[in-house]
Design a protein around this motif. Structure first.
Motif, PDB file in Angstrom:
ATOM      1  N   SER A  18       1.066 -56.969  42.349  1.00 49.76           N
ATOM      2  CA  SER A  18       1.332 -58.167  43.149  1.00 49.76           C
ATOM      3  C   SER A  18       0.706 -59.402  42.519  1.00 49.76           C
ATOM      4  CB  SER A  18       0.784 -57.976  44.569  1.00 49.76           C
ATOM      5  OG  SER A  18       1.428 -56.910  45.226  1.00 49.76           O
ATOM      6  N   LEU A  19      -0.457 -59.237  41.881  1.00 47.07           N
ATOM      7  CA  LEU A  19      -1.110 -60.373  41.229  1.00 47.07           C
ATOM      8  C   LEU A  19      -0.279 -60.893  40.061  1.00 47.07           C
ATOM      9  CD1 LEU A  19      -3.612 -62.174  40.974  1.00 47.07           C
ATOM     10  CD2 LEU A  19      -4.630 -60.414  39.506  1.00 47.07           C
ATOM     11  N   LEU A  24       3.459 -65.003  37.974  1.00 43.31           N
ATOM     12  CA  LEU A  24       4.772 -65.310  37.420  1.00 43.31           C
ATOM     13  C   LEU A  24       5.564 -66.216  38.356  1.00 43.31           C
ATOM     14  CD1 LEU A  24       6.747 -64.777  35.099  1.00 43.31           C
ATOM     15  CD2 LEU A  24       7.542 -62.750  36.333  1.00 43.31           C
ATOM     16  N   LEU A  25       5.453 -65.968  39.659  1.00 45.24           N
ATOM     17  CA  LEU A  25       6.163 -66.804  40.637  1.00 45.24           C
ATOM     18  C   LEU A  25       5.641 -68.234  40.608  1.00 45.24           C
ATOM     19  CD1 LEU A  25       8.116 -67.158  43.035  1.00 45.24           C
ATOM     20  CD2 LEU A  25       6.241 -66.427  44.532  1.00 45.24           C
ATOM     21  N   TYR A  26       4.318 -68.382  40.628  1.00 44.97           N
ATOM     22  CA  TYR A  26       3.738 -69.726  40.608  1.00 44.97           C
ATOM     23  C   TYR A  26       4.081 -70.465  39.324  1.00 44.97           C
ATOM     24  CZ  TYR A  26       0.986 -69.005  44.859  1.00 44.97           C
ATOM     25  OH  TYR A  26       0.603 -68.807  46.157  1.00 44.97           O
ATOM     26  N   ALA A  27       4.052 -69.749  38.204  1.00 51.54           N
ATOM     27  CA  ALA A  27       4.399 -70.389  36.929  1.00 51.54           C
ATOM     28  C   ALA A  27       5.862 -70.830  36.925  1.00 51.54           C
ATOM     29  CB  ALA A  27       4.124 -69.426  35.770  1.00 51.54           C
ATOM     30  N   GLY A  28       6.757 -69.952  37.404  1.00 55.75           N
ATOM     31  CA  GLY A  28       8.175 -70.301  37.434  1.00 55.75           C
ATOM     32  C   GLY A  28       8.472 -71.460  38.373  1.00 55.75           C
ATOM     33  N   VAL A  29       7.867 -71.431  39.573  1.00 56.30           N
ATOM     34  CA  VAL A  29       8.098 -72.514  40.538  1.00 56.30           C
ATOM     35  C   VAL A  29       7.522 -73.826  40.021  1.00 56.30           C
ATOM     36  CG1 VAL A  29       7.561 -73.320  42.864  1.00 56.30           C
ATOM     37  CG2 VAL A  29       8.235 -70.953  42.500  1.00 56.30           C
ATOM     38  N   GLY A 207      14.501 -68.879  36.090  1.00 58.62           N
ATOM     39  CA  GLY A 207      14.650 -67.490  35.658  1.00 58.62           C
ATOM     40  C   GLY A 207      13.379 -66.698  35.857  1.00 58.62           C
ATOM     41  N   ALA A 208      12.222 -67.319  35.590  1.00 60.75           N
ATOM     42  CA  ALA A 208      10.941 -66.642  35.819  1.00 60.75           C
ATOM     43  C   ALA A 208      10.737 -66.338  37.295  1.00 60.75           C
ATOM     44  CB  ALA A 208       9.793 -67.496  35.284  1.00 60.75           C
ATOM     45  N   ALA A 209      11.171 -67.245  38.163  1.00 57.48           N
ATOM     46  CA  ALA A 209      11.068 -66.997  39.601  1.00 57.48           C
ATOM     47  C   ALA A 209      11.951 -65.823  40.024  1.00 57.48           C
ATOM     48  CB  ALA A 209      11.454 -68.257  40.380  1.00 57.48           C
ATOM     49  N   VAL A 210      13.123 -65.705  39.422  1.00 57.30           N
ATOM     50  CA  VAL A 210      13.992 -64.550  39.718  1.00 57.30           C
ATOM     51  C   VAL A 210      13.308 -63.251  39.299  1.00 57.30           C
ATOM     52  CG1 VAL A 210      16.176 -63.433  39.151  1.00 57.30           C
ATOM     53  CG2 VAL A 210      16.115 -65.886  39.547  1.00 57.30           C
ATOM     54  N   ILE A 211      12.712 -63.238  38.102  1.00 59.66           N
ATOM     55  CA  ILE A 211      11.999 -62.041  37.639  1.00 59.66           C
ATOM     56  C   ILE A 211      10.836 -61.712  38.568  1.00 59.66           C
ATOM     57  CG2 ILE A 211      10.663 -61.074  35.736  1.00 59.66           C
ATOM     58  CD1 ILE A 211      12.321 -62.765  33.828  1.00 59.66           C
TER      59      ILE A 211
END
Length: 263
Positions: A18-19, A24-29, A207-211
């Motif tokens: 989860s970390l 990855l989510l924060y970086a993509g957003v 794309g990173a947010a999708v991953i």
């Protein structure tokens, strides 16, 4: 030694999957919102400076109004997914602690299923955002290609009409050709190149947010399955213990009855 064991125990309780998904989510957003916002601002400057477009007075919905709406959407996306990432991390810590203690008092609630459903919907939404973000990348790629071809082929007269991209209405002609001074100034400026690459980075962020959403789905589904199996095992152990206790009570009762009959 006690402090070392405490540190190992704390590190063992961290939901690393989860970390990683949260980072990855924060970086993509962050990439999508930051670069997308600056790219939209650069687009406004390009349209006003080189295509000589102006904002329409009144409540008319033009391209500049749409860009302002997209900026507000970006603000909302950044705030919403910041909070959602924290919620998913809390869920990861909670579920990981429950998995570590398979025979604890943890009971499955609807939270796990709700998070899985929301994450799946957000994944579909980010897929749509990724597809939508590819449109300005395609537009700027065409514009960048025209600028590049004019430098390679002398005397080429190429034109870019904004009507073919739906930016302006059919009756409004906003066309820029390679022979015009505005086109040459635009190609020589760093603003076009910067805006183009900002949209590319924003596309990569989407794309990173999708991953990250896919990663979250795998983590949440696995955790939910593990906890569900743990609860089933707990129920099985409770039933087994209850049956053994009943058999022990029956055996003790019969032994006492035989002893009383014998005496």
């Amino acid at each position: 030694m006690g402090c070392f064991e405490c540190c190992i125990k704390c590190l063992g309780g961290i939901p690393y999957a989860s970390l990683i998904a949260t980072i990855l989510l924060y970086a993509g957003v962050a990439l999508f919102c930051g670069c997308g916002h600056e790219a939209l601002s650069g687009t406004v400057n390009i349209l006003q400076t080189y295509f000589e477009m102006a904002r329409t007075a009144g409540d008319t919905l033009d391209v500049f109004t749409m860009i302002d709406i997209f900026k507000y959407v970006i603000y909302g996306v950044a705030a919403a997914f910041f909070v959602y990432g924290i919620l998913l991390m809390v869920e990861g810590f909670f579920t990981t602690g429950a998995i570590k203690d398979l025979y604890g008092d943890f009971k499955i609630t609807t939270c796990g299923r709700c998070f899985i459903m929301l994450t799946y919907l957000f994944m579909l939404a980010w897929l749509g955002v990724t597809a939508f973000t590819s449109l300005p990348v395609y537009m700027y790629f065409n514009l960048w290609t025209i600028c590049r071809n004019t430098t390679l082929v002398e005397g080429a007269n190429l034109c870019l009409d904004l009507r073919q991209f739906g930016i302006v209405t059919i009756g409004e002609e906003k066309k820029i050709c390679t022979v015009s001074e505005n086109f040459l100034r635009m190609c020589e400026s760093t603003e076009l190149n910067m805006t183009f690459h900002l949209f590319i980075v924003a596309l990569a962020g989407a794309g990173a947010a999708v991953i990250a959403m896919v990663h979250y789905l795998m983590v949440l589904s696995a955790n939910w399955a593990y906890v569900k199996d743990a609860c089933r095992m707990q129920k099985y152990e409770d039933i087994k213990s209850k049956e053994e206790q009943e058999l022990h009570d029956i055996h003790s009762t019969r032994s006492k009855e035989r002893l009383n009959a014998y005496t």
